[in-house]
Design a protein around this motif. Structure first.
Motif, mmCIF file in Angstrom:
data_model
loop_
_atom_site.group_PDB
_atom_site.id
_atom_site.type_symbol
_atom_site.label_atom_id
_atom_site.label_comp_id
_atom_site.label_asym_id
_atom_site.label_seq_id
_atom_site.Cartn_x
_atom_site.Cartn_y
_atom_site.Cartn_z
ATOM 1 N N ALA A 2 96.242 40.027 28.366
ATOM 2 C CA ALA A 2 96.093 40.792 28.667
ATOM 3 C C ALA A 2 95.031 39.982 29.967
ATOM 4 O O ALA A 2 94.273 39.943 30.963
ATOM 5 N N ASP A 3 94.462 39.293 29.450
ATOM 6 C CA ASP A 3 93.600 37.583 29.880
ATOM 7 C C ASP A 3 93.894 37.015 30.559
ATOM 8 O O ASP A 3 93.711 35.827 31.120
ATOM 9 N N GLU A 4 95.365 36.748 29.806
ATOM 10 C CA GLU A 4 96.150 35.673 30.792
ATOM 11 C C GLU A 4 97.012 36.464 31.994
ATOM 12 O O GLU A 4 96.969 35.367 33.162
ATOM 13 N N LEU A 5 96.646 37.568 31.984
ATOM 14 C CA LEU A 5 97.701 37.736 33.743
ATOM 15 C C LEU A 5 96.790 38.395 34.411
ATOM 16 O O LEU A 5 96.445 37.735 35.715
ATOM 17 N N ASP A 6 94.890 38.285 34.111
ATOM 18 C CA ASP A 6 94.064 38.237 35.218
ATOM 19 C C ASP A 6 93.638 37.328 35.065
ATOM 20 O O ASP A 6 93.600 36.642 36.618
ATOM 21 N N PHE A 7 94.062 35.622 34.410
ATOM 22 C CA PHE A 7 93.572 34.569 34.951
ATOM 23 C C PHE A 7 95.145 34.074 35.890
ATOM 24 O O PHE A 7 94.329 33.251 36.880
ATOM 25 N N VAL A 11 93.743 32.746 40.030
ATOM 26 C CA VAL A 11 94.385 31.204 40.069
ATOM 27 C C VAL A 11 95.603 31.759 41.365
ATOM 28 O O VAL A 11 95.132 31.169 42.656
ATOM 29 N N SER A 12 96.102 32.788 41.302
ATOM 30 C CA SER A 12 97.092 33.513 42.367
ATOM 31 C C SER A 12 96.787 33.659 43.837
ATOM 32 O O SER A 12 96.809 33.136 44.863
ATOM 33 N N LEU A 13 95.970 34.334 43.769
ATOM 34 C CA LEU A 13 94.356 34.268 44.799
ATOM 35 C C LEU A 13 93.562 33.666 45.319
ATOM 36 O O LEU A 13 93.474 33.574 46.404
ATOM 37 N N LEU A 18 90.385 27.547 45.888
ATOM 38 C CA LEU A 18 90.152 25.964 45.792
ATOM 39 C C LEU A 18 89.908 24.489 46.087
ATOM 40 O O LEU A 18 89.362 24.330 45.634
ATOM 41 N N LEU A 19 91.518 24.772 46.254
ATOM 42 C CA LEU A 19 92.047 23.782 46.067
ATOM 43 C C LEU A 19 90.945 22.718 47.608
ATOM 44 O O LEU A 19 91.006 21.659 47.734
ATOM 45 N N ARG A 20 91.802 23.533 48.785
ATOM 46 C CA ARG A 20 90.252 23.618 49.813
ATOM 47 C C ARG A 20 88.972 22.760 49.580
ATOM 48 O O ARG A 20 88.148 22.466 50.263
ATOM 49 N N ASP A 38 91.681 20.496 36.972
ATOM 50 C CA ASP A 38 90.518 20.328 34.853
ATOM 51 C C ASP A 38 89.650 21.708 34.633
ATOM 52 O O ASP A 38 89.307 22.047 33.543
ATOM 53 N N ALA A 39 89.223 21.752 36.381
ATOM 54 C CA ALA A 39 88.809 22.812 36.092
ATOM 55 C C ALA A 39 88.883 24.510 36.035
ATOM 56 O O ALA A 39 88.675 25.164 35.005
ATOM 57 N N LEU A 40 90.582 24.153 36.405
ATOM 58 C CA LEU A 40 90.896 25.471 35.671
ATOM 59 C C LEU A 40 91.309 25.257 33.973
ATOM 60 O O LEU A 40 91.556 26.448 33.745
#
Length: 166
Positions: A2-7, A11-13, A18-20, A38-40
């Motif tokens: 569940a934590d993987e899915l939340d992460f 990230v997809s949202l 974050l890149l901008r 690195d941050a992710l």
């Protein structure tokens, strides 16, 4: 799992934003991608402990990655405008718009990283002093002084440039 899915969902949202943000901090696409990566990686390993609002944590990681990078290497700045990230509105004169954005970009690139980060977080991201302070790991007063110093530096540079062009 569940934590993987939340992460992954987070990230997809937030990945593009974050890149901008990283691009505005680092002024380079490659460095921005590395800082976000690195941050992710850091966020993923601590995902269960970060809390409900991971944006501040990841932004702080991005800023720290850029500061660490220029501390390790000699600082070589080559500001480059990106029309995809800084596109103008319809019907605008692209040459004038590009020249203005290039001038602003060059001015902002001359600021130290923490001042530039504070200005980007305030005026681009629209965050209040308390959130900026949390991201930068300092007090709200320090945030205000960083922004004040950055704006004073930009004003001085602008007035000097105007005097030279007269």
């Amino acid at each position: 799992m569940a934590d993987e899915l939340d992460f992954d969902t987070w990230v997809s949202l937030r990945g593009a934003g974050l890149l901008r943000f990283a691009y505005l901090i680092t002024r380079d696409h490659g460095r921005a991608e590395e800082a976000v990566q690195d941050a992710l990686v850091a966020a993923y390993s601590r995902w269960s402990r970060i809390g409900a609002e991971p944006d501040a944590y990841v932004r702080r990681c991005i800023i720290n990655a850029d500061i660490s990078r220029w501390r390790r290497f000699f600082r070589r700045e080559t500001p480059v405008g990106d029309p995809d990230l800084l596109s103008s509105g319809p019907g605008a004169d692209h040459a004038v718009t590009h020249a203005e954005k290039d001038a602003v970009w060059t001015l902002c690139a001359s600021l130290p990283t923490r001042q530039r980060a504070a200005v980007v977080l305030r005026y681009y991201e629209g965050l209040p002093d308390a959130e900026i302070a949390e991201i930068l790991g300092c007090s709200a007063g320090t945030v205000r002084s960083q922004i004040h110093r950055a704006l004073a530096s930009l004003r001085t540079t602008l007035s000097t440039t105007e005097e030279v062009t007269r």
